[in-house]
Design a protein around this motif. Structure first.
Motif, PDB file in Angstrom:
ATOM      1  N   THR A  46     -80.204  52.740 -31.936  1.00  0.00           N
ATOM      2  CA  THR A  46     -80.671  52.988 -33.282  1.00  0.00           C
ATOM      3  C   THR A  46     -79.683  52.449 -34.322  1.00  0.00           C
ATOM      4  O   THR A  46     -78.486  52.673 -34.212  1.00  0.00           O
ATOM      5  CB  THR A  46     -80.847  54.502 -33.523  1.00  0.00           C
ATOM      6  OG1 THR A  46     -81.665  55.041 -32.503  1.00  0.00           O
ATOM      7  CG2 THR A  46     -81.481  54.749 -34.868  1.00  0.00           C
ATOM      8  N   TYR A  47     -80.220  51.749 -35.298  1.00  0.00           N
ATOM      9  CA  TYR A  47     -79.422  51.298 -36.434  1.00  0.00           C
ATOM     10  C   TYR A  47     -80.041  51.890 -37.708  1.00  0.00           C
ATOM     11  O   TYR A  47     -81.228  52.188 -37.741  1.00  0.00           O
ATOM     12  CB  TYR A  47     -79.425  49.779 -36.526  1.00  0.00           C
ATOM     13  CG  TYR A  47     -78.552  49.121 -35.480  1.00  0.00           C
ATOM     14  CD1 TYR A  47     -77.273  48.668 -35.802  1.00  0.00           C
ATOM     15  CD2 TYR A  47     -79.014  48.964 -34.185  1.00  0.00           C
ATOM     16  CE1 TYR A  47     -76.472  48.067 -34.855  1.00  0.00           C
ATOM     17  CE2 TYR A  47     -78.209  48.362 -33.215  1.00  0.00           C
ATOM     18  CZ  TYR A  47     -76.949  47.916 -33.557  1.00  0.00           C
ATOM     19  OH  TYR A  47     -76.162  47.326 -32.619  1.00  0.00           O
ATOM     20  N   THR A  48     -79.228  52.016 -38.728  1.00  0.00           N
ATOM     21  CA  THR A  48     -79.744  52.594 -39.972  1.00  0.00           C
ATOM     22  C   THR A  48     -79.435  51.685 -41.156  1.00  0.00           C
ATOM     23  O   THR A  48     -78.314  51.209 -41.301  1.00  0.00           O
ATOM     24  CB  THR A  48     -79.121  53.980 -40.233  1.00  0.00           C
ATOM     25  OG1 THR A  48     -79.364  54.807 -39.098  1.00  0.00           O
ATOM     26  CG2 THR A  48     -79.754  54.627 -41.454  1.00  0.00           C
ATOM     27  N   MET A  53     -84.027  59.145 -46.002  1.00  0.00           N
ATOM     28  CA  MET A  53     -84.876  59.545 -44.889  1.00  0.00           C
ATOM     29  C   MET A  53     -86.325  59.785 -45.333  1.00  0.00           C
ATOM     30  O   MET A  53     -86.577  60.269 -46.417  1.00  0.00           O
ATOM     31  CB  MET A  53     -84.300  60.829 -44.299  1.00  0.00           C
ATOM     32  CG  MET A  53     -84.438  60.933 -42.807  1.00  0.00           C
ATOM     33  SD  MET A  53     -85.577  62.209 -42.365  1.00  0.00           S
ATOM     34  CE  MET A  53     -84.766  63.663 -43.042  1.00  0.00           C
ATOM     35  N   ASN A 107     -79.749  51.098 -45.488  1.00  0.00           N
ATOM     36  CA  ASN A 107     -79.891  51.794 -46.750  1.00  0.00           C
ATOM     37  C   ASN A 107     -80.839  50.985 -47.642  1.00  0.00           C
ATOM     38  O   ASN A 107     -80.514  49.880 -48.064  1.00  0.00           O
ATOM     39  CB  ASN A 107     -78.539  51.948 -47.441  1.00  0.00           C
ATOM     40  CG  ASN A 107     -78.655  52.823 -48.682  1.00  0.00           C
ATOM     41  OD1 ASN A 107     -79.750  52.946 -49.257  1.00  0.00           O
ATOM     42  ND2 ASN A 107     -77.549  53.434 -49.086  1.00  0.00           N
ATOM     43  N   LYS A 122     -83.716  52.480 -38.387  1.00  0.00           N
ATOM     44  CA  LYS A 122     -84.062  53.619 -39.232  1.00  0.00           C
ATOM     45  C   LYS A 122     -83.735  53.304 -40.690  1.00  0.00           C
ATOM     46  O   LYS A 122     -83.016  52.348 -40.982  1.00  0.00           O
ATOM     47  CB  LYS A 122     -83.252  54.836 -38.806  1.00  0.00           C
ATOM     48  CG  LYS A 122     -83.736  55.526 -37.559  1.00  0.00           C
ATOM     49  CD  LYS A 122     -83.095  56.903 -37.556  1.00  0.00           C
ATOM     50  CE  LYS A 122     -83.390  57.723 -36.348  1.00  0.00           C
ATOM     51  NZ  LYS A 122     -82.897  59.107 -36.547  1.00  0.00           N
ATOM     52  N   GLN A 145     -82.505  54.868 -44.635  1.00  0.00           N
ATOM     53  CA  GLN A 145     -82.036  55.882 -45.580  1.00  0.00           C
ATOM     54  C   GLN A 145     -82.514  55.468 -46.964  1.00  0.00           C
ATOM     55  O   GLN A 145     -82.454  54.271 -47.272  1.00  0.00           O
ATOM     56  CB  GLN A 145     -80.502  55.974 -45.568  1.00  0.00           C
ATOM     57  CG  GLN A 145     -79.922  56.709 -44.382  1.00  0.00           C
ATOM     58  CD  GLN A 145     -80.267  58.180 -44.358  1.00  0.00           C
ATOM     59  OE1 GLN A 145     -80.736  58.708 -45.373  1.00  0.00           O
ATOM     60  NE2 GLN A 145     -80.073  58.827 -43.220  1.00  0.00           N
ATOM     61  N   GLU A 200     -89.460  58.702 -39.669  1.00  0.00           N
ATOM     62  CA  GLU A 200     -88.705  59.374 -38.610  1.00  0.00           C
ATOM     63  C   GLU A 200     -89.617  59.765 -37.453  1.00  0.00           C
ATOM     64  O   GLU A 200     -89.258  59.678 -36.289  1.00  0.00           O
ATOM     65  CB  GLU A 200     -88.037  60.637 -39.170  1.00  0.00           C
ATOM     66  CG  GLU A 200     -86.949  60.369 -40.179  1.00  0.00           C
ATOM     67  CD  GLU A 200     -85.638  59.962 -39.501  1.00  0.00           C
ATOM     68  OE1 GLU A 200     -85.295  60.555 -38.461  1.00  0.00           O
ATOM     69  OE2 GLU A 200     -84.980  59.034 -40.021  1.00  0.00           O
TER      70      GLU A 200
END
Lengths: 345, 345
Positions: free
Chosen positions: B224-226, B199, B228, B195, B197, B204
């Motif tokens: 899930t990993y996020t 957002m 930046n 994912k 950021q 999404e």
DNA sequence: ATTCCGCGCGTTATCGCACACGCAATTTAG
DNA sequence: CTAAATTGCGTGTGCGATAACGCGCGGAAT
């Protein structure tokens, strides 16, 4: 945005003279002709298409020589839809089309269509030919007047003077199918390929592509079967034969629009074991089998766009006299249940 | 093919009067107006677009509000290419475009672009907006004069008075990716989803679609990993993290155009084990990884066509005053090594 | 009663190009 | 040596629609 008038002023002549130069209608001295040509290229003059077709008196007629729309499981309706769309968009540009249908399994029918076309050949300005019957088409090509440009749709005849071919890269579409089949089948086993008689270069090419992908792969057993398209229910029978002869069957590749017939049989008489099916073209029956899962992938060659583009290329070549690429290869769309909705209609 | 003149004759008036009726320019008695209108619909009169735009004095200007072309790994160059193509085709129809770029990671930059656009809003006849920064865009929408129609590209803002949206069905594109991942991974193991950021609803949605497909499937572990996006090399770092934390890793889903960065890492530091990668969009870096096998599938949302279509829809709505569908969903093309060549360029 | 304005309509130039026609100046034929 | 044909060029009209302009008529204002 140079206009004829501007060219004329710069060259110290009238628009009539410039017009004569552009349309090679003679009656211009060599000296002024060169001067005008120079200024045309200097100003990068492009005629205004709107004004041109508004003032044009001539209407252009293109002859369309294709199989009956309902053949190949109504496949030919798809390019025809595109042709009609193009025709309606080009209506204001004074472009008309005239259809000549033939039975793709009857040379006689083909020759009938050809002779009808030849009767009114003086009224035609270009031809769109789907050369499904290759030998018969080759004979026909010799009878086309030299002045008349033609373009091939769907398949192709080498060494002809066609100005372009619109269609798919058949070999590569076979390769693509093989890749998908390879991903689908996880276990070892047999994959059947269904060839068709009478032979069609186009389809054969797909099969060649399919085999070439599996070339050095040994854990999958490839088996070719041949059906006769003139029989009744040929795919039904052949599928029955395939499943009874191969207990380790894991997939079937149908290199034409008839995958739905294979899927029909499997759904009715072989629901127990999952057999992966890959086929071609977004005709109604194939679509419904894709939806219910009895076909896994359909390769679509943008059939509608093929029809649309071919008319537009004819327009470009004949009306605008622009250069057209000699091959226009359509994308090979991979269609599955999950993205089908965006390809329908 | 009725003409103005024919209408005029039938209605016993002059072309001027018919024209005044058609363009609601007044100075026509109620009685003759109704008579003319009746005859127009009787003859199913359609104005000749060629003649119209030839004689039209007004030129139409559309404002384009999109991120800098080089953002998202040069992704935005793709729709821009389509926009330019449409613009050049519509040039004879007196359509011009005016670009307003913004930094998709800076609200301030977005507001700058907006205010520039608002300064010359009187000269604009329609807007094309890529509402990547959704809250900021919502604020901007309130400042657009009521007379000015606008259309969304790429993503969408609900409850706005936009006349159309051109883009993909993001949720379904996630579903499709999941299906492909499901076919690719034959063994049990972990699939990572990356994912981003800040957002982005659009992205999404893809992730939601991806999860929904795997809903009741237990042999695959989804994680899930996020990242930046404002950091440097975020995908490099996250991929490193993913591979070290999951010894049973079998696939990575990158729901945006940055799959090439993931593939970069894998190719350099993790060549031993095959990790399946699915990403988005035919940008240059992704294409080369697709070719060398470190990306397995790319989903393409026809980015160039999106740009092209959005300008055409603006033209239809504003110039031709035709009804435009409120959502135009692009096909989700499945692109792999074997069919890539037909989608390039 | 004269001026003035607005209504309801017709007329006409224009957009850029195609093409038929016309008119000199030459060239060719008889 | 004159009539006819040909060359080299300009003019004019039409394609279909837009839009500026103009004109007569009637009612209101002066």
């Amino acid at each position: 945005m140079a206009t004829l008038k501007e060219i004329a002023n710069r060259a110290h002549v009238s628009v009539g003279t410039v017009d004569r130069v552009i349309h090679r209608r003679g009656r211009v001295s060599l000296e002024t002709e060169q001067r005008v040509k120079r200024i045309i290229s200097e100003l990068d003059y492009k005629p205004n298409i709107l004004a041109r077709s508004l003032s044009m008196t001539k209407t252009f007629r293109f002859g369309i020589l294709v199989p009956f729309p309902e053949q190949d499981g109504h496949y030919w309706e798809l390019p025809l839809k595109g042709i009609e769309k193009a025709q309606s968009e080009l209506d204001v540009y004074k472009v008309k089309v005239k259809y000549f249908y033939y039975d793709k399994y009857s040379e006689q029918s083909f020759e009938m269509a050809c002779s009808k076309m030849l009767q009114m050949v003086r009224e035609l300005d270009g031809l769109l030919i789907a050369p499904v019957l290759s030998q018969a088409t080759e004979k026909f090509l010799t009878k086309i007047p030299d002045r008349l440009p033609y373009i091939f749709l769907d398949s192709y005849i080498p060494n002809s003077r066609c100005f372009s071919y619109i269609g798919e890269d058949s070999f590569q579409s076979g390769v693509l199918s093989a890749k998908l089949m390879r991903i689908l089948v996880t276990a070892h086993g047999t994959v059947a390929i269904i060839k068709v008689q009478p032979m069609d270069y186009h389809i054969e090419d797909r099969v060649r592509g399919f085999f070439s992908y599996f070339n050095n792969n040994t854990d999958i057993n490839l088996l070719t079967y041949t059906v006769n398209a003139r029989e009744s229910m040929p795919y039904y029978k052949i599928t029955k034969k395939i499943v009874t002869e191969n207990s380790d069957l894991i997939g079937i590749y149908t290199p034409n629009a008839c995958a739905y017939q294979v899927a029909d049989y499997l759904a009715e008489h072989f629901a127990g074991k999952k057999i992966f099916v890959i086929g071609y073209d977004l005709i109604k029956e194939n679509i419904s089998h894709l939806k219910n899962g009895s076909i896994d992938f359909l390769i679509s060659q943008r059939s509608e766009m093929q029809g649309y583009e071919s008319i537009f290329k004819l327009y470009k070549q004949v009306v605008l006299k622009e250069k057209v690429e000699s091959r226009v290869l359509m994308p090979l769309d991979i269609v599955t249940k999950e993205n089908l909705q965006f390809y329908e209609n």
